[in-house]
Design an enzyme around this catalytic site. Structure first.
Site, PDB file in Angstrom:
ATOM      1  N   GLU A  43       0.860  -1.189   0.000  1.00  0.00           N
ATOM      2  CA  GLU A  43       0.000   0.000   0.000  1.00  0.00           C
ATOM      3  C   GLU A  43       0.898   1.243   0.000  1.00  0.00           C
ATOM      4  OE1 GLU A  43      -1.558   0.835   3.940  1.00  0.00           O
ATOM      5  OE2 GLU A  43      -3.406   1.678   3.113  1.00  0.00           O
ATOM      6  N   ASN A  98       0.425  -1.007   5.313  1.00  0.00           N
ATOM      7  CA  ASN A  98       1.280  -0.190   6.187  1.00  0.00           C
ATOM      8  C   ASN A  98       0.686  -0.343   7.574  1.00  0.00           C
ATOM      9  OD1 ASN A  98       3.116   2.171   4.680  1.00  0.00           O
ATOM     10  ND2 ASN A  98       1.434   1.392   3.426  1.00  0.00           N
ATOM     11  N   LYS A 109      -9.359   1.357  -2.049  1.00  0.00           N
ATOM     12  CA  LYS A 109      -9.544   0.821  -0.694  1.00  0.00           C
ATOM     13  C   LYS A 109     -10.933   1.133  -0.149  1.00  0.00           C
ATOM     14  CE  LYS A 109      -7.085   0.927   3.792  1.00  0.00           C
ATOM     15  NZ  LYS A 109      -5.876   1.499   4.443  1.00  0.00           N
TER      16      LYS A 109
HETATM   17  N1  ING Z   1      -3.407   0.387   8.482  1.00  0.00           N
HETATM   18  C1  ING Z   1      -3.993  -0.219   9.639  1.00  0.00           C
HETATM   19  C2  ING Z   1      -4.209  -1.720   9.573  1.00  0.00           C
HETATM   20  O1  ING Z   1      -5.332  -2.231   9.584  1.00  0.00           O
HETATM   21  C3  ING Z   1      -5.050   0.772  11.559  1.00  0.00           C
HETATM   22  C4  ING Z   1      -5.168   0.442  10.162  1.00  0.00           C
HETATM   23  C5  ING Z   1      -5.624   1.913  11.983  1.00  0.00           C
HETATM   24  C6  ING Z   1      -4.389  -0.024  12.434  1.00  0.00           C
HETATM   25  C7  ING Z   1      -5.558   2.261  13.283  1.00  0.00           C
HETATM   26  C8  ING Z   1      -4.333   0.300  13.715  1.00  0.00           C
HETATM   27  C9  ING Z   1      -4.915   1.453  14.135  1.00  0.00           C
HETATM   28  O2  ING Z   1      -3.223  -2.419   9.596  1.00  0.00           O
HETATM   29  C10 ING Z   1      -3.888   0.696   7.257  1.00  0.00           C
HETATM   30  N2  ING Z   1      -3.021   1.342   6.456  1.00  0.00           N
HETATM   31  O3  ING Z   1      -5.029   0.440   6.871  1.00  0.00           O
END
Ligand code: ING
Length: 305
Positions: A47, A197, A127
């Site tokens: 991503e 990420n 997304k």
């Molecule tokens: N990253 C995170 C994931 O699901 C996330 C989202 C948001 C994680 C808040 C933790 C806290 O791994 C992405 N880029 O979607």
């Protein structure tokens, strides 16, 4: 019968703000070249594979923000990657920040394209599960503000016949939810490419820190098994803008088993040779289109609180 396809997750180490597109594109091309040498037909990149994961902070400078987005794919700076794919005859999936024009309005998406071995775009995904908050959460040292910068994807979960298979894309947080795998499988997918990420630690939920890798793999291994899919998951890893990211790129079989996993936290190719027929064998064994959609479920109840 067997249908062989050798694929790789193209894990990236951190991308810093000062790194220009040319240096990132050169890293992506180096991974494509290694993929060719390893016999891969297809590489899944992370991503937002061209920029730092900036939604962890407020970007108040419009010019800086505009610099993270692509208004065409390929564009002048990414074209060498597409040319390399054509020269090497290795396809790829690439996550990036998309600036689109719809009915005269600008819209912004967290997107990925699938590119064929001829270097041409096969399709695009935006997304769907855009996590986090629009505004900073007071007291959090590292924010997650994707809704500030991106609209929810409006293309559903498309599936494309390609690479002798049927391929779908998902992006980071999408991998945590069963609908992603289910909708893709019902549309015919047997190979799912995911870029992510993911912070290695959660400042607001330190009680989960020991489970980050487990919670990364658990839904993907379950999603793969329950829907008879191969999954290739590619991390942006290492310490980026001072934030430690989860590495652990991997390839998962329809059995739910891990076929390959990253060893390091930098640029790395995680290669696996897939027998795509395994997706077909599990699909038939699980009777995915039959017993898994039973009328005996009854009407779906309204939520009880
Ligand atoms: N990253 C995170 C994931 O699901 C996330 C989202 C948001 C994680 C808040 C933790 C806290 O791994 C992405 N880029 O979607």
């Amino acid at each position: 019968m067997s249908r062989a396809l050798t694929v790789a997750a193209g894990q990236l180490g951190p991308i810093e703000r000062a790194d220009g597109r040319p240096s990132v594109v050169a890293r992506l091309i180096a991974l494509l070249e290694r993929a060719k040498a390893a016999g891969c037909a297809l590489v899944a990149f992370p991503e937002m594979a061209l920029t730092p994961f900036f939604p962890r902070r407020l970007v108040e400078d419009d010019e800086e923000l505009a610099g993270y987005f692509e208004s065409e794919m390929p564009g002048p700076e990414t074209r060498p990657l597409f040319q390399a794919a054509a020269d090497l005859q290795v396809g790829f999936a690439l996550g990036y920040c998309e600036r689109a024009r719809q009915n005269g309005l600008e819209r912004f998406f967290n997107s990925a394209v699938l590119v064929g071995p001829d270097g041409a775009v096969i399709g695009k995904y935006r997304k769907v599960h855009v996590p986090g908050t629009r505004d900073p959460v007071p007291g959090l040292p590292v924010q997650h503000m994707e809704p500030r910068y991106f609209s929810d994807g409006d293309l559903g979960f498309p599936v494309w016949p390609a690479f002798g298979s049927r391929i779908g894309l998902a992006i980071c947080n999408d991998r945590r939810w069963p609908e992603t795998y289910r909708l893709l499988r019902l549309a015919g997918a047997e190979l799912l490419l995911i870029g992510y990420n993911t912070p290695a630690h959660l400042p607001d939920a330190p009680w989960q820190n020991d489970l980050r890798g487990f919670h990364h793999r658990l839904p993907m291994q379950a999603g793969a098994y329950q829907n008879s899919l191969f999954v290739v998951a590619a991390a942006k890893a290492g310490v980026e803008e001072g934030v430690e990211m989860l590495a652990e790129s991997c390839v998962i079989a329809p059995s739910g088993e891990l076929l390959a996993q990253a060893e390091g936290v930098g640029d790395e190719l995680v290669v696996a040779r897939l027998d795509l027929e395994m997706a077909e064998r599990y699909r038939r064994f699980l009777d995915l289109e039959g017993s898994r959609r039973s009328e005996a479920y009854g009407p779906i109840a309204a939520p009880t609180r």
